[in-house]
Design a protein around this motif. Structure first.
Motif, PDB file in Angstrom:
ATOM      1  N   PRO A   1       0.837  -1.200   0.000  1.00 36.63           N
ATOM      2  CA  PRO A   1       0.000   0.000   0.000  1.00 36.63           C
ATOM      3  C   PRO A   1       0.869   1.246   0.000  1.00 36.63           C
ATOM      4  CG  PRO A   1      -0.745  -1.582   1.647  1.00 36.63           C
ATOM      5  CD  PRO A   1       0.579  -2.076   1.151  1.00 36.63           C
ATOM      6  N   PRO A   2       0.400   2.366  -0.547  1.00 35.59           N
ATOM      7  CA  PRO A   2       1.209   3.580  -0.598  1.00 35.59           C
ATOM      8  C   PRO A   2       1.488   4.107   0.798  1.00 35.59           C
ATOM      9  CG  PRO A   2      -1.051   4.035  -1.252  1.00 35.59           C
ATOM     10  CD  PRO A   2      -0.922   2.548  -1.153  1.00 35.59           C
TER      11      PRO A   2
ATOM     12  N   SER B   1      -7.202   6.732  -4.120  1.00 37.35           N
ATOM     13  CA  SER B   1      -7.028   7.793  -5.124  1.00 37.35           C
ATOM     14  C   SER B   1      -7.798   7.479  -6.395  1.00 37.35           C
ATOM     15  CB  SER B   1      -5.545   7.975  -5.447  1.00 37.35           C
ATOM     16  OG  SER B   1      -4.991   6.753  -5.912  1.00 37.35           O
ATOM     17  N   GLU B   2      -8.075   6.191  -6.650  1.00 37.57           N
ATOM     18  CA  GLU B   2      -8.894   5.743  -7.772  1.00 37.57           C
ATOM     19  C   GLU B   2     -10.036   4.882  -7.229  1.00 37.57           C
ATOM     20  OE1 GLU B   2      -8.319   6.769 -10.680  1.00 37.57           O
ATOM     21  OE2 GLU B   2      -6.272   7.508 -10.543  1.00 37.57           O
ATOM     22  N   PRO B   3     -11.182   4.852  -7.904  1.00 39.38           N
ATOM     23  CA  PRO B   3     -12.282   4.000  -7.439  1.00 39.38           C
ATOM     24  C   PRO B   3     -11.853   2.536  -7.373  1.00 39.38           C
ATOM     25  CG  PRO B   3     -13.040   5.526  -9.137  1.00 39.38           C
ATOM     26  CD  PRO B   3     -11.547   5.624  -9.118  1.00 39.38           C
ATOM     27  N   VAL B   4     -12.242   1.856  -6.318  1.00 42.56           N
ATOM     28  CA  VAL B   4     -11.834   0.462  -6.138  1.00 42.56           C
ATOM     29  C   VAL B   4     -12.870  -0.243  -5.272  1.00 42.56           C
ATOM     30  CG1 VAL B   4     -10.436   1.006  -4.095  1.00 42.56           C
ATOM     31  CG2 VAL B   4      -9.876  -1.020  -5.456  1.00 42.56           C
ATOM     32  N   SER B   5     -12.993  -1.544  -5.473  1.00 44.10           N
ATOM     33  CA  SER B   5     -13.992  -2.320  -4.743  1.00 44.10           C
ATOM     34  C   SER B   5     -13.465  -2.792  -3.400  1.00 44.10           C
ATOM     35  CB  SER B   5     -14.413  -3.535  -5.574  1.00 44.10           C
ATOM     36  OG  SER B   5     -13.348  -4.465  -5.661  1.00 44.10           O
ATOM     37  N   THR B   6     -14.392  -3.168  -2.537  1.00 46.04           N
ATOM     38  CA  THR B   6     -14.024  -3.711  -1.232  1.00 46.04           C
ATOM     39  C   THR B   6     -13.189  -4.976  -1.381  1.00 46.04           C
ATOM     40  OG1 THR B   6     -16.066  -2.831  -0.263  1.00 46.04           O
ATOM     41  CG2 THR B   6     -14.949  -4.569   0.952  1.00 46.04           C
ATOM     42  N   THR B   7     -13.566  -5.837  -2.306  1.00 48.59           N
ATOM     43  CA  THR B   7     -12.840  -7.089  -2.509  1.00 48.59           C
ATOM     44  C   THR B   7     -11.405  -6.833  -2.939  1.00 48.59           C
ATOM     45  OG1 THR B   7     -14.886  -8.202  -3.143  1.00 48.59           O
ATOM     46  CG2 THR B   7     -12.824  -9.259  -3.781  1.00 48.59           C
ATOM     47  N   GLU B   8     -11.213  -5.869  -3.839  1.00 42.63           N
ATOM     48  CA  GLU B   8      -9.866  -5.571  -4.303  1.00 42.63           C
ATOM     49  C   GLU B   8      -9.036  -4.933  -3.191  1.00 42.63           C
ATOM     50  OE1 GLU B   8      -6.516  -5.227  -6.745  1.00 42.63           O
ATOM     51  OE2 GLU B   8      -8.297  -6.496  -6.801  1.00 42.63           O
ATOM     52  N   LEU B   9      -9.632  -4.060  -2.397  1.00 38.95           N
ATOM     53  CA  LEU B   9      -8.913  -3.474  -1.264  1.00 38.95           C
ATOM     54  C   LEU B   9      -8.477  -4.559  -0.277  1.00 38.95           C
ATOM     55  CD1 LEU B   9     -11.143  -0.339  -0.641  1.00 38.95           C
ATOM     56  CD2 LEU B   9      -8.739  -0.305  -1.343  1.00 38.95           C
ATOM     57  N   ALA B  10      -9.381  -5.503  -0.020  1.00 42.09           N
ATOM     58  CA  ALA B  10      -9.049  -6.590   0.897  1.00 42.09           C
ATOM     59  C   ALA B  10      -7.883  -7.415   0.365  1.00 42.09           C
ATOM     60  CB  ALA B  10     -10.271  -7.471   1.117  1.00 42.09           C
TER      61      ALA B  10
ATOM     62  N   ARG C   1      -5.438  -6.396  -1.622  1.00 43.59           N
ATOM     63  CA  ARG C   1      -4.189  -5.643  -1.529  1.00 43.59           C
ATOM     64  C   ARG C   1      -3.690  -5.544  -0.094  1.00 43.59           C
ATOM     65  NH1 ARG C   1      -5.555  -0.331  -5.236  1.00 43.59           N
ATOM     66  NH2 ARG C   1      -6.623  -1.437  -6.950  1.00 43.59           N
ATOM     67  N   LEU C   2      -4.623  -5.451   0.856  1.00 43.61           N
ATOM     68  CA  LEU C   2      -4.235  -5.293   2.249  1.00 43.61           C
ATOM     69  C   LEU C   2      -4.023  -6.618   2.963  1.00 43.61           C
ATOM     70  CD1 LEU C   2      -6.657  -2.387   3.202  1.00 43.61           C
ATOM     71  CD2 LEU C   2      -4.158  -2.251   3.128  1.00 43.61           C
ATOM     72  N   GLY C   3      -4.502  -7.704   2.364  1.00 47.55           N
ATOM     73  CA  GLY C   3      -4.357  -9.004   3.000  1.00 47.55           C
ATOM     74  C   GLY C   3      -5.277  -9.189   4.193  1.00 47.55           C
ATOM     75  N   VAL C   4      -6.477  -8.600   4.127  1.00 45.80           N
ATOM     76  CA  VAL C   4      -7.463  -8.729   5.205  1.00 45.80           C
ATOM     77  C   VAL C   4      -8.779  -9.186   4.598  1.00 45.80           C
ATOM     78  CG1 VAL C   4      -6.335  -6.945   6.595  1.00 45.80           C
ATOM     79  CG2 VAL C   4      -8.158  -6.301   4.998  1.00 45.80           C
ATOM     80  N   THR C   5      -9.802  -9.339   5.431  1.00 46.29           N
ATOM     81  CA  THR C   5     -11.098  -9.786   4.933  1.00 46.29           C
ATOM     82  C   THR C   5     -11.898  -8.602   4.382  1.00 46.29           C
ATOM     83  OG1 THR C   5     -12.235  -9.455   7.038  1.00 46.29           O
ATOM     84  CG2 THR C   5     -11.142 -11.579   6.696  1.00 46.29           C
TER      85      THR C   5
ATOM     86  N   ALA D   1      -5.889   5.101   7.862  1.00 47.10           N
ATOM     87  CA  ALA D   1      -4.989   5.964   7.106  1.00 47.10           C
ATOM     88  C   ALA D   1      -4.455   5.244   5.868  1.00 47.10           C
ATOM     89  CB  ALA D   1      -3.834   6.422   7.995  1.00 47.10           C
ATOM     90  N   ARG D   2      -4.076   3.989   6.038  1.00 49.09           N
ATOM     91  CA  ARG D   2      -3.612   3.200   4.892  1.00 49.09           C
ATOM     92  C   ARG D   2      -4.715   3.051   3.858  1.00 49.09           C
ATOM     93  NH1 ARG D   2      -1.828  -2.439   6.630  1.00 49.09           N
ATOM     94  NH2 ARG D   2      -0.809  -2.523   4.592  1.00 49.09           N
ATOM     95  N   LEU D   3      -5.910   2.800   4.338  1.00 47.64           N
ATOM     96  CA  LEU D   3      -7.032   2.596   3.435  1.00 47.64           C
ATOM     97  C   LEU D   3      -7.343   3.872   2.648  1.00 47.64           C
ATOM     98  CD1 LEU D   3      -9.183   0.581   2.515  1.00 47.64           C
ATOM     99  CD2 LEU D   3     -10.605   1.333   4.424  1.00 47.64           C
ATOM    100  N   LEU D   4      -7.348   5.009   3.328  1.00 51.44           N
ATOM    101  CA  LEU D   4      -7.682   6.263   2.660  1.00 51.44           C
ATOM    102  C   LEU D   4      -6.661   6.603   1.585  1.00 51.44           C
ATOM    103  CD1 LEU D   4      -9.803   8.517   2.714  1.00 51.44           C
ATOM    104  CD2 LEU D   4      -8.282   9.802   4.242  1.00 51.44           C
TER     105      LEU D   4
END
Length: 295
Positions: free
Chosen positions: A214-215, A237-246, A248-252, A230-233
């Protein structure tokens, strides 16, 4: 250079869409020209054992030395999102006599001859077209659908939301200028400059890379929101889904949804629906907050 004159009716009919079949066909370039797509090489290398069990001779023969692919394999999408099997049926329904002409347009200008596998099959073009469609379907089912497509679809759907917002906020000039340095819009004329080496990738394509971190975020932002939010915010910067965020972050996805709910309540994020997917991005307030903090 190519120039198009577009009237109001042309602009009114402008729409955004992605094609699963187009992405399938273009992904064959990863096997023939991997140096052009460095960010995706690790993921495709993981697919290699499965890919090599397929009819790789036929699949790789579909890509010319200059990375062109036959137009007959990439019909125009009929809607904003597509079903690869329905698109393959469109390919199978193409008149067989169109195949030879399309292959010649694809390969002869640069390669001077057709790949042997395709040239041999042209004795029975209807059979060859069916073999190509079957090979693409097997490639999709075996390699792309399980892991690659969910990531690619998330990037493409986020890009469509971004482009639609860009068109609404800045009109056609802002839309075309942001698509590529090759494009120029002025007085109803859209100019494409082919002498500029600037492809038209979807925004966020690099996020499909394996093991992407993550940036970084400002320490002040972390003190305000806490480290997870803070990491999530900073990732919005670009629209992204909950599944894709999970991913990238390695969480549920549930954990991501909880943090997004808090950020949304604080007016730091926005959300937009595209089909069955909800995409999140930073609001203007969120952008300002991320831009002001110092490490």
């Amino acid at each position: 250079m190519i120039r198009f004159q577009l009237g109001l009716a042309d602009l009114a009919s402008t729409s955004f869409a992605y094609s699963a079949l187009l992405e399938t066909v273009l992904s064959l370039r990863m096997w023939t020209h991997p140096g052009h797509y460095a960010e995706q090489r690790p993921l495709f290398e993981r697919m290699r054992p499965a890919f090599e069990r397929l009819d790789t001779g036929l699949l790789t023969a579909l890509v010319a030395s200059n990375r062109w692919v036959p137009d007959i394999l990439t019909p125009r999408p009929r809607g904003p999102w597509s079903d690869v099997r329905a698109e393959l049926e469109m390919v199978r329904a193409e008149p067989p006599e169109a195949l030879q002409a399309d292959l010649r347009r694809t390969f002869l200008p640069h390669d001077r001859e057709l790949p042997a596998r395709l040239a041999q099959g042209l004795d029975e073009p209807q059979v060859l077209l069916a073999q190509i469609a079957d090979a693409l379907e097997e490639y999709w089912e075996t390699c792309l659908a399980p892991q690659w497509w969910p990531r690619a679809r998330s990037v493409l759907e986020a890009d469509i939301v971004y482009r639609a917002r860009r068109l609404a906020e800045q009109g056609a000039a802002g839309l075309f200028a942001d698509l590529s340095h090759r494009l120029h819009w002025e007085d109803g004329s859209l100019t494409i400059r082919w002498d500029r080496p600037d492809p038209l990738p979807a925004r966020g394509r690099a996020t499909m890379a394996e093991n992407q971190e993550p940036p970084p975020h400002a320490a002040s932002l972390e003190r305000l929101l806490g480290r997870p939010r803070a990491r999530l915010l900073t990732m919005l910067s670009e629209p992204v889904s909950t599944t894709e965020l999970a991913r990238r972050l390695g969480v549920t996805p549930g954990a991501v949804s909880q943090h997004l709910a808090v950020l949304s309540a604080a007016l730091l994020t926005t959300r937009a629906r595209h089909g069955r997917m909800v995409l999140y991005a930073r609001s203007r307030l969120g952008d300002e907050l991320c831009g002001r903090g110092a490490p």
